[in-house]
Design a protein around this motif. Structure first.
Motif, PDB file in Angstrom:
ATOM      1  N   MET A 288       0.864  -1.186   0.000  1.00 60.27           N
ATOM      2  CA  MET A 288       0.000   0.000   0.000  1.00 60.27           C
ATOM      3  C   MET A 288       0.900   1.235   0.000  1.00 60.27           C
ATOM      4  N   ASP A 289       0.459   2.265  -0.730  1.00 55.87           N
ATOM      5  CA  ASP A 289       1.216   3.520  -0.734  1.00 55.87           C
ATOM      6  C   ASP A 289       0.501   4.502   0.196  1.00 55.87           C
ATOM      7  N   GLY A 290       0.574   4.228   1.485  1.00 46.01           N
ATOM      8  CA  GLY A 290      -0.022   5.121   2.482  1.00 46.01           C
ATOM      9  C   GLY A 290      -1.485   4.859   2.751  1.00 46.01           C
ATOM     10  N   SER A 291      -2.177   4.249   1.811  1.00 45.93           N
ATOM     11  CA  SER A 291      -3.602   3.974   2.033  1.00 45.93           C
ATOM     12  C   SER A 291      -3.975   2.701   1.284  1.00 45.93           C
ATOM     13  N   ARG A 292      -4.939   1.988   1.792  1.00 40.79           N
ATOM     14  CA  ARG A 292      -5.325   0.750   1.108  1.00 40.79           C
ATOM     15  C   ARG A 292      -5.868   1.032  -0.284  1.00 40.79           C
ATOM     16  N   TRP A 293      -6.238   2.260  -0.545  1.00 39.53           N
ATOM     17  CA  TRP A 293      -6.805   2.599  -1.855  1.00 39.53           C
ATOM     18  C   TRP A 293      -5.734   2.987  -2.860  1.00 39.53           C
ATOM     19  N   LYS A 294      -4.455   2.979  -2.411  1.00 41.66           N
ATOM     20  CA  LYS A 294      -3.359   3.236  -3.353  1.00 41.66           C
ATOM     21  C   LYS A 294      -2.403   2.055  -3.287  1.00 41.66           C
ATOM     22  N   GLN A 295      -2.652   1.031  -4.108  1.00 41.69           N
ATOM     23  CA  GLN A 295      -1.841  -0.181  -4.069  1.00 41.69           C
ATOM     24  C   GLN A 295      -0.513   0.035  -4.761  1.00 41.69           C
ATOM     25  N   ARG A 296       0.489  -0.735  -4.328  1.00 41.70           N
ATOM     26  CA  ARG A 296       1.740  -0.788  -5.092  1.00 41.70           C
ATOM     27  C   ARG A 296       2.201  -2.233  -5.110  1.00 41.70           C
ATOM     28  N   PRO A 297       3.138  -2.581  -6.007  1.00 37.11           N
ATOM     29  CA  PRO A 297       3.483  -4.008  -6.152  1.00 37.11           C
ATOM     30  C   PRO A 297       4.017  -4.584  -4.844  1.00 37.11           C
ATOM     31  N   GLN A 394     -15.256   9.778  -2.849  1.00 42.66           N
ATOM     32  CA  GLN A 394     -14.556   9.996  -4.117  1.00 42.66           C
ATOM     33  C   GLN A 394     -15.494  10.601  -5.161  1.00 42.66           C
ATOM     34  N   MET A 395     -16.719  10.117  -5.219  1.00 44.61           N
ATOM     35  CA  MET A 395     -17.675  10.630  -6.209  1.00 44.61           C
ATOM     36  C   MET A 395     -18.134  12.036  -5.840  1.00 44.61           C
ATOM     37  N   ALA A 396     -18.257  12.289  -4.516  1.00 47.47           N
ATOM     38  CA  ALA A 396     -18.684  13.640  -4.081  1.00 47.47           C
ATOM     39  C   ALA A 396     -17.595  14.659  -4.384  1.00 47.47           C
ATOM     40  N   GLU A 397     -16.353  14.212  -4.298  1.00 48.29           N
ATOM     41  CA  GLU A 397     -15.220  15.123  -4.530  1.00 48.29           C
ATOM     42  C   GLU A 397     -15.217  15.621  -5.980  1.00 48.29           C
ATOM     43  N   ASP A 398     -15.617  14.725  -6.900  1.00 43.55           N
ATOM     44  CA  ASP A 398     -15.643  15.131  -8.319  1.00 43.55           C
ATOM     45  C   ASP A 398     -16.727  14.316  -9.028  1.00 43.55           C
ATOM     46  N   PRO A 399     -17.942  14.855  -9.118  1.00 42.57           N
ATOM     47  CA  PRO A 399     -19.059  14.105  -9.688  1.00 42.57           C
ATOM     48  C   PRO A 399     -18.799  13.625 -11.120  1.00 42.57           C
ATOM     49  N   PRO A 403     -17.037   6.227 -12.102  1.00 44.62           N
ATOM     50  CA  PRO A 403     -17.176   5.283 -10.985  1.00 44.62           C
ATOM     51  C   PRO A 403     -16.296   4.053 -11.141  1.00 44.62           C
ATOM     52  N   GLU A 404     -16.094   3.621 -12.396  1.00 41.94           N
ATOM     53  CA  GLU A 404     -15.284   2.413 -12.610  1.00 41.94           C
ATOM     54  C   GLU A 404     -13.838   2.671 -12.204  1.00 41.94           C
ATOM     55  N   GLU A 405     -13.379   3.893 -12.394  1.00 42.37           N
ATOM     56  CA  GLU A 405     -11.990   4.218 -12.007  1.00 42.37           C
ATOM     57  C   GLU A 405     -11.841   4.102 -10.484  1.00 42.37           C
ATOM     58  N   VAL A 406     -12.879   4.500  -9.750  1.00 44.85           N
ATOM     59  CA  VAL A 406     -12.833   4.366  -8.289  1.00 44.85           C
ATOM     60  C   VAL A 406     -12.926   2.889  -7.908  1.00 44.85           C
ATOM     61  N   MET A 407     -13.804   2.160  -8.587  1.00 47.54           N
ATOM     62  CA  MET A 407     -13.964   0.731  -8.272  1.00 47.54           C
ATOM     63  C   MET A 407     -12.671  -0.036  -8.527  1.00 47.54           C
ATOM     64  N   GLN A 408     -11.887   0.402  -9.486  1.00 49.48           N
ATOM     65  CA  GLN A 408     -10.626  -0.294  -9.752  1.00 49.48           C
ATOM     66  C   GLN A 408      -9.672  -0.191  -8.570  1.00 49.48           C
ATOM     67  N   ARG A 409      -9.789   0.908  -7.820  1.00 48.62           N
ATOM     68  CA  ARG A 409      -8.943   1.048  -6.617  1.00 48.62           C
ATOM     69  C   ARG A 409      -9.527   0.256  -5.458  1.00 48.62           C
ATOM     70  N   ILE A 410     -10.840   0.175  -5.425  1.00 48.13           N
ATOM     71  CA  ILE A 410     -11.515  -0.483  -4.298  1.00 48.13           C
ATOM     72  C   ILE A 410     -11.451  -2.001  -4.426  1.00 48.13           C
ATOM     73  N   ARG A 411     -11.626  -2.505  -5.633  1.00 52.75           N
ATOM     74  CA  ARG A 411     -11.847  -3.931  -5.884  1.00 52.75           C
ATOM     75  C   ARG A 411     -10.794  -4.837  -5.242  1.00 52.75           C
TER      76      ARG A 411
END
Ligand code: TEU
Ligand code: CA
Length: 557
Positions: A288-297, A394-399, A403-411
């Motif tokens: 993780m790069d500081g957060s679970r929503w920012k993965q790294r190898p 994430q969606m509220a920050e920039d409507p 959504p798929e781009e956010v889901m790719q980080r969440i999945r």
């Protein structure tokens, strides 16, 4: 305690997340009756302790980590009578129960909070953390919740805001209040009198906050709500008021995010916090790069470095927990293994690496059969408050955001990935329930399930059972010192264990390429004790190299 090593130093713990373990009453939700019906399986597996995630009365906003009554069982899970049957059932089988202690916060539905929020003068007001809501409607400080957004919720009725490190429905308790602490001690004693054998203490190092709750110019407040100034005194009071009065040997494990070795040594020092062990998170942060929503190898050299640091840190005092998964982490096979090319071998290899360290291993339900991350195709598939809040923020920050781009980080990293129902057999609903479960089954349940693997000696299940037996039968595994070799090799993981004249050497290839045998001066001539792929050499002298995801344990004098 005498000089015999504490019982939990040779123990293996199995974590049950009750909502998804087994449904005993046909409502699609796991419960205590379902767990009671599976105790013979856990005994067969060989585990010594069940860590039971919360089953107390709760609105279930955070799956029971938001408690509204510490003295009753939530109807989703059963009754106090069921709990008594579970405790007796475990004790009859020589197993123990460690209960989840969630006392950094309660649910906002707890009567304590209902009273506290009713008026500024209520006697329970100070059991929580209130500050005046600034005129401009912002928050009393800039701390962020771990579930997105501000850590403060304005309460218009009294013109103040309350602190919640987690969801807004999880107000933080004010541990500076002695009457509140006394109530926690009373509750803990009540459960010990009921027969439980210890506690897993939810974010216990968050209970003391920095004085003045200062703004955190460099960050989100973590440095001011974790490992605060009175954490050790509170834990010492817990020893004095509760744990020291135990009439039988207990086990305590603190869940301590954001904790380094030095702090963990203080928390497990009998003269300090007095905890038996803690869950550290350093190894869970490598990819993780500081957060679970920012993965790294994932980097297994980094894993070796981190695990070696914690082995060294507790070589002479205290004790390590060993875990690669739980209900907050993705499935380790999906995260660090090779679920496509080598699902069985890599699951067994990762288990071998974890279990061959010095410390108490924790197996998360389903890990023993190689369960994989539940696919999360759409935002509607998210059920966990942490995932949902992150998606919405994430969606509220920039409507306009896709959504798929956010889901790719969440999945890959959502906690939902490891919360799908336990897979017992290939029958309807995987034998988890007689009706559609509360959450979808993983599509591989017809192949990956307990029943199929109990008949397959080469399965992840039998390998896990062999690792547990290896620890029980050989003090060199449970108690021996633990050294490393090949630290800079990208995929080799080597553990050297010694206990008197007894030696054990684990060598694993955490990768997809064959690794030829090198100089390997660290590898003595020893017979093979356990392999994970058919055709392993019978002794280390015959070892030519390691196949992809091959893990071997050699052991002897
Ligand atoms: O988890 C605390 C914790 O460490 C999580 O906030 C973790 O840091 C996060 O998932 C990483 O992104 C404990 C429980 O295990 C968790 O299930 C609860 O949601 C949380 O505390 C609040 O009780
Ligand atoms: Ca049920």
């Amino acid at each position: 305690k005498g000089d015999a090593p504490a019982w939990w130093k040779s123990a293996v713990v199995y974590q049950v997340w009750p909502r998804s373990f087994a449904d005993g009453n046909g409502d699609g939700i796991g419960d205590l009756q379902g767990l009671i019906a599976r105790l013979d399986y856990l005994k067969w597996l060989g585990v010594d302790v069940v860590w039971l995630s919360p089953v107390f009365r709760s609105p279930q906003d955070d799956n029971g980590y938001d408690i509204s009554d510490y003295h009753d069982i939530d109807p989703d899970f059963g009754t106090l009578a069921d709990m008594d049957v579970l405790i007796a059932g475990l004790h009859q089988r020589g197993m123990r129960l460690v209960s989840d202690l969630v006392v950094n916060h309660t649910s906002d539905a707890h009567p304590w909070f209902q009273a506290a929020r009713s008026s500024r003068d209520d006697p329970k007001r100070d059991w929580y953390i209130w500050r005046d809501t600034p005129e401009d409607g912002t928050a009393p400080n800039n701390w962020m919740s771990r579930f997105s957004g501000s850590a403060w919720e304005p309460d218009s009725r009294t013109g103040q805001s309350y602190l919640h490190i987690f969801a807004r429905s999880q107000p933080d308790l004010n541990w500076a209040n002695p009457a509140m602490r006394a109530e926690i001690w009373r509750m803990m004693r009540w459960w010990l009198d009921r027969g439980i054998d210890g506690f897993r203490m939810d974010v216990i190092n968050f209970i003391s906050k920095a004085d003045g709750l200062p703004d955190d110019p460099q960050g989100n407040g973590q440095r001011f709500y974790a490992n605060g100034p009175r954490l050790i005194p509170y834990l010492q009071e817990m020893q004095a008021e509760v744990l020291s009065h135990a009439t039988r040997p207990l086990m305590t494990v603190g869940e301590t995010p954001l904790t380094d070795v030095e702090t963990a040594r203080a928390l497990t020092d009998p003269a300090g916090g007095g905890l038996d062990m803690v869950f550290q998170f350093e190894h869970m942060g490598i990819d993780m790069d500081g957060s679970r929503w920012k993965q790294r190898p994932m980097d297994f050299r980094a894993l070796k470095t981190v695990m070696a640091r914690w082995q060294t840190g507790f070589a002479d005092t205290g004790w390590n927990s060993l875990y690669f998964g739980n209900h907050d982490q993705p499935r380790i096979l999906s995260r660090w293994g090779d679920p496509v090319g080598h699902p069985v071998a890599s699951a067994k290899a990762l288990a071998t690496v974890m279990h061959l360290h010095r410390g108490t291993p924790y197996i998360y339900q389903g890990e023993e059969i190689g369960m994989q991350n539940l696919p999360l195709p759409t935002p509607a598939d998210l059920r966990d408050v942490q995932s949902i809040n992150y998606f919405n923020s994430q969606m509220a920050e920039d409507p306009r955001r896709d959504p798929e781009e956010v889901m790719q980080r969440i999945r890959p990293m959502a906690r939902d990935t490891s919360r799908s129902p336990m897979q017992w057999n290939d029958g309807p609903w995987a034998g988890f329930s007689s009706v559609a479960p509360w959450m979808p089954l993983h599509p591989d349940y017809a192949v990956t399930n307990v029943a199929a693997q109990r008949d397959d000696a080469a399965s992840v299940l039998h390998h896990t059972r062999a690792l547990i037996a290896l620890r029980h039968d050989n003090p060199v595994i449970a108690l021996g010192d633990c050294r490393f070799a090949e630290m800079d090799h990208p995929s080799l993981y080597v553990l050297l264990r010694q206990w008197g004249d007894h030696l054990a050497v684990m060598v694993a290839n955490l990768g997809g390429a064959f690794v030829p045998r090198g100089e390997w001066a660290w590898l003595p001539e020893l017979p093979l004790a356990l392999g994970n792929i058919a055709g392993a050499p019978s002794h280390s002298g015959a070892l030519q190299g390691l196949r992809p995801w091959e893990a071997l344990v050699f052991m002897g004098e």
